[in-house]
Design a protein around this motif. Structure first.
Motif, PDB file in Angstrom:
ATOM      1  N   ASP A  71      28.827 -36.282 -36.217  1.00  0.00           N
ATOM      2  CA  ASP A  71      27.876 -35.582 -37.087  1.00  0.00           C
ATOM      3  C   ASP A  71      27.795 -34.116 -36.650  1.00  0.00           C
ATOM      4  O   ASP A  71      27.187 -33.807 -35.630  1.00  0.00           O
ATOM      5  CB  ASP A  71      26.503 -36.263 -36.976  1.00  0.00           C
ATOM      6  N   GLU A  72      28.411 -33.267 -37.430  1.00  0.00           N
ATOM      7  CA  GLU A  72      28.475 -31.825 -37.126  1.00  0.00           C
ATOM      8  C   GLU A  72      28.848 -31.584 -35.658  1.00  0.00           C
ATOM      9  O   GLU A  72      28.042 -31.054 -34.883  1.00  0.00           O
ATOM     10  CB  GLU A  72      27.151 -31.159 -37.496  1.00  0.00           C
ATOM     11  N   PRO A  73      30.066 -31.963 -35.280  1.00  0.00           N
ATOM     12  CA  PRO A  73      30.457 -31.939 -33.862  1.00  0.00           C
ATOM     13  C   PRO A  73      30.593 -30.539 -33.265  1.00  0.00           C
ATOM     14  O   PRO A  73      30.592 -30.411 -32.039  1.00  0.00           O
ATOM     15  CB  PRO A  73      31.813 -32.657 -33.858  1.00  0.00           C
ATOM     16  N   PHE A  74      30.723 -29.512 -34.094  1.00  0.00           N
ATOM     17  CA  PHE A  74      30.957 -28.171 -33.535  1.00  0.00           C
ATOM     18  C   PHE A  74      29.660 -27.377 -33.329  1.00  0.00           C
ATOM     19  O   PHE A  74      29.702 -26.219 -32.921  1.00  0.00           O
ATOM     20  CB  PHE A  74      31.930 -27.390 -34.438  1.00  0.00           C
ATOM     21  N   THR A  75      28.516 -28.035 -33.579  1.00  0.00           N
ATOM     22  CA  THR A  75      27.223 -27.362 -33.424  1.00  0.00           C
ATOM     23  C   THR A  75      27.018 -26.903 -31.982  1.00  0.00           C
ATOM     24  O   THR A  75      27.174 -27.686 -31.047  1.00  0.00           O
ATOM     25  CB  THR A  75      26.067 -28.327 -33.800  1.00  0.00           C
ATOM     26  N   GLY A  76      26.688 -25.645 -31.814  1.00  0.00           N
ATOM     27  CA  GLY A  76      26.325 -25.123 -30.492  1.00  0.00           C
ATOM     28  C   GLY A  76      27.497 -24.849 -29.573  1.00  0.00           C
ATOM     29  O   GLY A  76      27.310 -24.428 -28.429  1.00  0.00           O
ATOM     30  N   LEU A  77      28.726 -25.073 -30.053  1.00  0.00           N
ATOM     31  CA  LEU A  77      29.890 -24.898 -29.171  1.00  0.00           C
ATOM     32  C   LEU A  77      30.438 -23.476 -29.233  1.00  0.00           C
ATOM     33  O   LEU A  77      30.428 -22.837 -30.292  1.00  0.00           O
ATOM     34  CB  LEU A  77      31.001 -25.865 -29.580  1.00  0.00           C
ATOM     35  N   ASP A  78      30.929 -22.984 -28.104  1.00  0.00           N
ATOM     36  CA  ASP A  78      31.633 -21.702 -28.103  1.00  0.00           C
ATOM     37  C   ASP A  78      33.075 -21.928 -28.581  1.00  0.00           C
ATOM     38  O   ASP A  78      33.473 -23.065 -28.871  1.00  0.00           O
ATOM     39  CB  ASP A  78      31.585 -21.068 -26.703  1.00  0.00           C
ATOM     40  N   ASP A  79      33.866 -20.882 -28.666  1.00  0.00           N
ATOM     41  CA  ASP A  79      35.238 -21.001 -29.183  1.00  0.00           C
ATOM     42  C   ASP A  79      36.060 -21.976 -28.345  1.00  0.00           C
ATOM     43  O   ASP A  79      36.830 -22.785 -28.874  1.00  0.00           O
ATOM     44  CB  ASP A  79      35.933 -19.625 -29.189  1.00  0.00           C
ATOM     45  N   GLU A  80      35.880 -21.877 -27.005  1.00  0.00           N
ATOM     46  CA  GLU A  80      36.652 -22.758 -26.108  1.00  0.00           C
ATOM     47  C   GLU A  80      36.269 -24.224 -26.343  1.00  0.00           C
ATOM     48  O   GLU A  80      37.147 -25.097 -26.423  1.00  0.00           O
ATOM     49  CB  GLU A  80      36.373 -22.369 -24.650  1.00  0.00           C
ATOM     50  N   GLY A  81      34.959 -24.469 -26.486  1.00  0.00           N
ATOM     51  CA  GLY A  81      34.474 -25.840 -26.736  1.00  0.00           C
ATOM     52  C   GLY A  81      35.015 -26.394 -28.042  1.00  0.00           C
ATOM     53  O   GLY A  81      35.454 -27.547 -28.108  1.00  0.00           O
ATOM     54  N   SER A  82      34.998 -25.556 -29.090  1.00  0.00           N
ATOM     55  CA  SER A  82      35.512 -25.988 -30.400  1.00  0.00           C
ATOM     56  C   SER A  82      37.003 -26.312 -30.304  1.00  0.00           C
ATOM     57  O   SER A  82      37.477 -27.302 -30.881  1.00  0.00           O
ATOM     58  CB  SER A  82      35.298 -24.887 -31.441  1.00  0.00           C
ATOM     59  N   GLU A  83      37.728 -25.476 -29.564  1.00  0.00           N
ATOM     60  CA  GLU A  83      39.174 -25.671 -29.390  1.00  0.00           C
ATOM     61  C   GLU A  83      39.453 -26.996 -28.654  1.00  0.00           C
ATOM     62  O   GLU A  83      40.343 -27.760 -29.037  1.00  0.00           O
ATOM     63  CB  GLU A  83      39.733 -24.473 -28.582  1.00  0.00           C
ATOM     64  N   ILE A  84      38.645 -27.259 -27.599  1.00  0.00           N
ATOM     65  CA  ILE A  84      38.813 -28.497 -26.819  1.00  0.00           C
ATOM     66  C   ILE A  84      38.615 -29.712 -27.732  1.00  0.00           C
ATOM     67  O   ILE A  84      39.421 -30.647 -27.744  1.00  0.00           O
ATOM     68  CB  ILE A  84      37.803 -28.544 -25.636  1.00  0.00           C
ATOM     69  N   ILE A  85      37.551 -29.680 -28.529  1.00  0.00           N
ATOM     70  CA  ILE A  85      37.261 -30.833 -29.406  1.00  0.00           C
ATOM     71  C   ILE A  85      38.351 -30.988 -30.459  1.00  0.00           C
ATOM     72  O   ILE A  85      38.819 -32.106 -30.732  1.00  0.00           O
ATOM     73  CB  ILE A  85      35.851 -30.691 -30.031  1.00  0.00           C
TER      74      ILE A  85
END
Lengths: 207, 216
Positions: A156-170
């Motif tokens: 459910d909206e997995p990219f919420t609150g993530l920085d670019d690196e976090g989004s890339e990891i996911i």
């Protein structure tokens, strides 16, 4: 693999999901979009067994019925809530280890550490989760969702609150899970470039 | 590891890291015992053990409500519900976690009771302590069942006690009082009352597990 036919869910007089049909194959990433209150979270929660459907002709994950085989479904599904719950008194490692200990397979602390390393939290594994930032909580929630190697992933909206690196990891993890045959359904308000399909949910019905 | 033990371990770890439930509950029991000591002048009442059980019941239910509310407010209950475990395992894990916390709380209450009411049990104080610990099993089972049904509702923290007290009062608490009173008066009712207490505990633990399973 997810199959829904004529799937209904309501809260009191409000019909949240209406006669929904949905098919998601193994190794497919499907994005579900829609306005606030369109029923995205309810759909994900119903598939995770957190919410019970009112009625359906067919509701299966990996050919297991959503209601009568709910325990089997829960062992196959990974779920990431929009606001992942966690125990602030436990460290990130303890939160993940607790979750893994509730599964029949033996995982151990080394495996839990490895999973935290994969989401970039290894440096913070012994810090109390109550001290984590929003993005770190999201990473921890994602690690919890994928740690037991689910065959179906509901995000459910997995990219919420993530920085670019976090989004890339996911994103990298989702692509790897797709290759492994995991069915992935995620809700988002943004366009997801690596998705196979995007569906629009409007007032509880798919367009 | 057995999921019931995993849940129990988590429950204790979360509580002992903050002591947010045990410490206020112990202080509350001290206040209850002190209030009763100064407000009840009838020596017949003081010489019996009802005061001890009332204190265990009220503060014990408060402690269980606190842990249940904490789980609901943080939505970690969702994590527990998503785990591939049966609902009866979830119930037993949480109930046994509460039971251990109640044992700790009851130990504190029992010591306070002995000090404030000048050890009414005499040489039988150890047996009376064991009876209180046995009574905590039923309180934990009913308290958890009530908390899991009531805490999601508005004002659930109050409803938990309203639901649990009538059930416990005429079963576990009554049998427990008969047990400990018979130790004070040296009557022969002890064994019957203790058997009854074990029976109530068994019914509440198995009944709670069964209700949790069928309510899913």
């Amino acid at each position: 693999m997810i199959k829904l036919r004529n799937f209904f869910k309501s809260f009191g007089p409000k019909n949240v999901l209406r006669s929904l049909d949905l098919d998601i194959d193994s190794g497919e990433i499907v994005v579900i979009k829609g306005k606030n209150g369109s029923g995205k979270t309810t759909l994900l929660k119903a598939l995770s067994t957190l919410e019970k459907p009112d009625d359906y002709d067919l509701a299966e994950i990996d050919e297991f019925d959503l209601v009568s085989n709910s325990e089997e479904i829960r062992s196959r599904v990974g779920f990431l809530s929009h606001n992942p719950p966690f125990y602030p008194e436990l460290s990130g490692l303890e939160n993940l280890d607790f979750w893994l200990d509730l599964h029949p397979a033996e995982y151990g602390l080394d495996y839990a550490s490895e999973m935290l390393a994969k989401v970039g939290l290894i440096m913070f594994k012994d810090d109390m989760a109550g001290n984590y930032s929003r993005g770190m909580i999201q990473r921890l929630g994602f690690a919890i969702a994928i740690a037991h190697s689910p065959t179906t992933l509901l995000l459910d909206e997995p990219f919420t609150g993530l920085d670019d690196e976090g989004s890339e990891i996911i994103e990298q993890h989702l692509l790897r899970l797709k290759e492994d045959g995991c069915s992935i359904l995620l809700s988002s308000h943004d366009d997801i470039s690596f998705a196979d399909r995007t569906l629009e949910l409007d007032q509880g019905a798919l367009k | 590891m057995n999921p019931i033990l995993v849940l129990l371990k988590k429950e204790l770890k979360v509580e002992f890291r903050t002591l947010q439930g045990i410490v206020p509950a112990a202080l509350m029991s001290f206040m209850i015992l002190m209030s009763l000591k100064f407000s009840i002048m009838d020596s017949v009442v003081i010489e019996k053990s009802g005061i001890l059980w009332v204190s265990v019941l009220l503060t014990g239910l408060g402690l269980i409500t606190h842990t249940a509310t904490r789980e609901i407010e943080r939505r970690t209950i969702e994590t527990l519900k998503l785990a591939p475990i049966t609902r009866y395992q979830l119930f037993l894990g949480r109930a046994f976690g509460s039971m251990i916390l109640l044992w700790i709380l009851s130990t504190i209450i029992f010591i306070l009771f002995l000090v404030l009411f000048e050890n009414v049990f005499g040489d039988e104080w150890m047996l009376a302590y064991v009876v209180v610990l046995v009574g905590c099993i039923g309180i934990a089972a009913v308290g958890n069942l009530a908390a899991s049904s009531m805490t999601p509702m508005y004002g659930g923290w109050m409803l938990t006690s309203l639901f649990a007290i009538p059930i416990l009062l005429f079963t576990v608490i009554e049998a427990g009082i008969k047990c400990t009173d018979s130790l004070i008066t040296d009557s022969s009712d002890f064994q019957i009352a203790l058997t009854l207490l074990f029976l109530y505990n068994m019914v509440f633990v198995t009944g709670g597990a069964w209700l949790s399973e069928i309510s899913d």
